[in-house]
Design an enzyme around this catalytic site. Structure first.
Site, PDB file in Angstrom:
ATOM      1  N   GLU A  39       5.760   7.686   3.514  1.00 16.45           N
ATOM      2  CA  GLU A  39       5.206   6.630   2.654  1.00 16.45           C
ATOM      3  C   GLU A  39       5.941   6.583   1.317  1.00 16.45           C
ATOM      4  OE1 GLU A  39       3.365   4.264   3.447  1.00 16.45           O
ATOM      5  OE2 GLU A  39       2.688   4.954   5.398  1.00 16.45           O
ATOM      6  N   TYR A 122      -2.245   3.297  -2.870  1.00 13.94           N
ATOM      7  CA  TYR A 122      -1.602   2.932  -1.606  1.00 13.94           C
ATOM      8  C   TYR A 122      -1.368   4.171  -0.732  1.00 13.94           C
ATOM      9  CZ  TYR A 122       1.818   1.816   1.834  1.00 13.94           C
ATOM     10  OH  TYR A 122       2.447   1.724   3.037  1.00 13.94           O
ATOM     11  N   ASP A 140       0.675  -3.287   1.135  1.00 11.38           N
ATOM     12  CA  ASP A 140       2.052  -3.187   0.649  1.00 11.38           C
ATOM     13  C   ASP A 140       2.684  -4.586   0.729  1.00 11.38           C
ATOM     14  OD1 ASP A 140       2.544  -3.640   3.321  1.00 11.38           O
ATOM     15  OD2 ASP A 140       3.973  -2.013   3.563  1.00 11.38           O
TER      16      ASP A 140
END
Ligand code: SF4
Length: 360
Positions: A39, A122, A140
């Site tokens: 990520e 996130y 995103d």
């Protein structure tokens, strides 16, 4: 949206994902560490660019403990070329916190993840949902594109108000039984079907309810206000050798852009200066030495996210003075063939390739 429409959306999306998902190493071997690492690497970076770096990193650091105890310079060298180096520095710090405070176990709940320095909403949502099956929707760039088109949102998606609206829509749509898979599916749809240019609407599983598709607005949504013209700086740097033939390099301070990376000393050209005058002044001010310049290397152009540079570099020699790290965190004299052992920004690396070719 009615609950039947939401159920249809989830069904169409997940059904499509089951059949069409790409095989990716962090997906095929799902661990909390691999998810955190991937990520971070995928922030502002495409899958094909991040993939070789992910493989390299997991080979060097199969666990978060391996990563946390590694040498930071080695990490930055392995990260070289992936850009946005603060990600590597911050991830290193985050890993050390997790090893120190959580015994090396990445926490399994969203709020605890969010409390760790370096993990934002996130990444916390991605780990909580994809690894621990908690119901947190991720938003995103891919999700923003899919949902703004799907709902026909014409507001500027770079504005925080629009992003908040999209987060609320994602929270409403997420499948509470398969939250991780749902998040992956919507991001996958954005990456492979609902692409920025020429989305493949004909094969899209959710086209029957998509507003942008039915109103022929896929070219204008998502809307982003035009960016201001980015500034262009001329940077002068010196590849300065001492009497032995060693070259001077300097390490950028952590709190500056590209912090922790090495570079050839130099700086921004000021009004009224020639580039040679810039380099000589910068060495005087920042390193405390007097130099002589001999010949220029080809100019290298490079674009960062908020500005562009033309890098003017000159080969030269040290005339007088003892180098001091006035503006950098460290300076070193190294042999040219040692340049490969230090992490440099991309524009400097292009120059190094040229220097090394020239020496052969
Ligand atoms: S129909 Fe087209 S625009 Fe709508 S979500 Fe699918 S790919 Fe994107």
């Amino acid at each position: 949206m009615e609950s039947e429409q939401i159920a249809l959306f989830q069904h169409q999306l997940l059904n499509w994902f089951t059949k069409n998902q790409r095989s990716l190493p962090w997906r095929d071997n799902r661990t909390a560490w691999f998810t955190l690492l991937s990520e971070v690497m995928l922030q502002q970076t495409r899958v094909d660019q991040a993939l070789p770096y992910f493989l390299k990193f997991t080979q060097h650091y199969p666990t978060i403990q391996d990563f946390a105890k590694a040498d930071r310079d080695e990490i930055l060298l392995l990260w070289e070329g992936l850009g946005y180096y603060s990600r590597a520095r911050n991830l290193y710090e985050t890993a050390q916190i997790i090893v120190r405070d959580f015994d090396g176990n990445i926490p399994n709940d969203y709020q605890t993840l969010l409390s760790i320095k370096g993990i934002g909403p996130y990444t916390a949502a991605a780990i909580a949902s994809q690894v621990f099956n908690q119901v947190y929707a991720v938003v995103d760039g891919n999700v923003i594109r899919v949902l703004s088109r799907f709902f026909g949102l014409t507001d500027d998606v770079t504005k925080s108000k629009t992003k908040k609206q999209i987060q609320e829509l994602a929270d409403t749509l997420i499948d509470s039984k398969n939250p991780g898979e749902f998040n992956e599916a919507i991001m996958e749809l954005g990456a492979t079907i609902c692409k920025p240019k020429n989305p493949i609407c004909e094969t899209c599983p959710i086209s029957s309810q998509c507003m942008a598709f039915s109103t022929l607005q896929t070219d204008s949504i998502p809307y982003k206000a035009p960016k201001k013209k980015v500034p262009h700086h001329h940077i002068g740097i010196g590849v300065i050798a001492n009497h032995e033939g060693k070259i001077l390099i300097a390490k950028r301070p952590d709190d500056k852009m590209l912090g922790g990376l090495w570079e050839f000393p130099g700086g921004k050209q000021e009004i009224g200066e020639t580039i040679e005058e810039t380099i000589i002044r910068e060495f005087d001010e920042e390193i405390g030495v007097h130099i002589e310049l001999h010949y220029p290397y080809p100019i290298i152009k490079h674009a960062y996210s908020h500005f562009k540079i033309s890098l003017h570099s000159w080969k030269g020699i040290l005339i007088s003075g003892v180098p001091q790290a006035k503006e950098s965190s460290e300076i070193k004299w190294i042999w040219p063939d040692e340049l490969a052992n230090y992490a440099f920004p991309k524009a400097n690396r292009k120059l190094i390739d040229y220097i090394l070719t020239e020496q052969k």
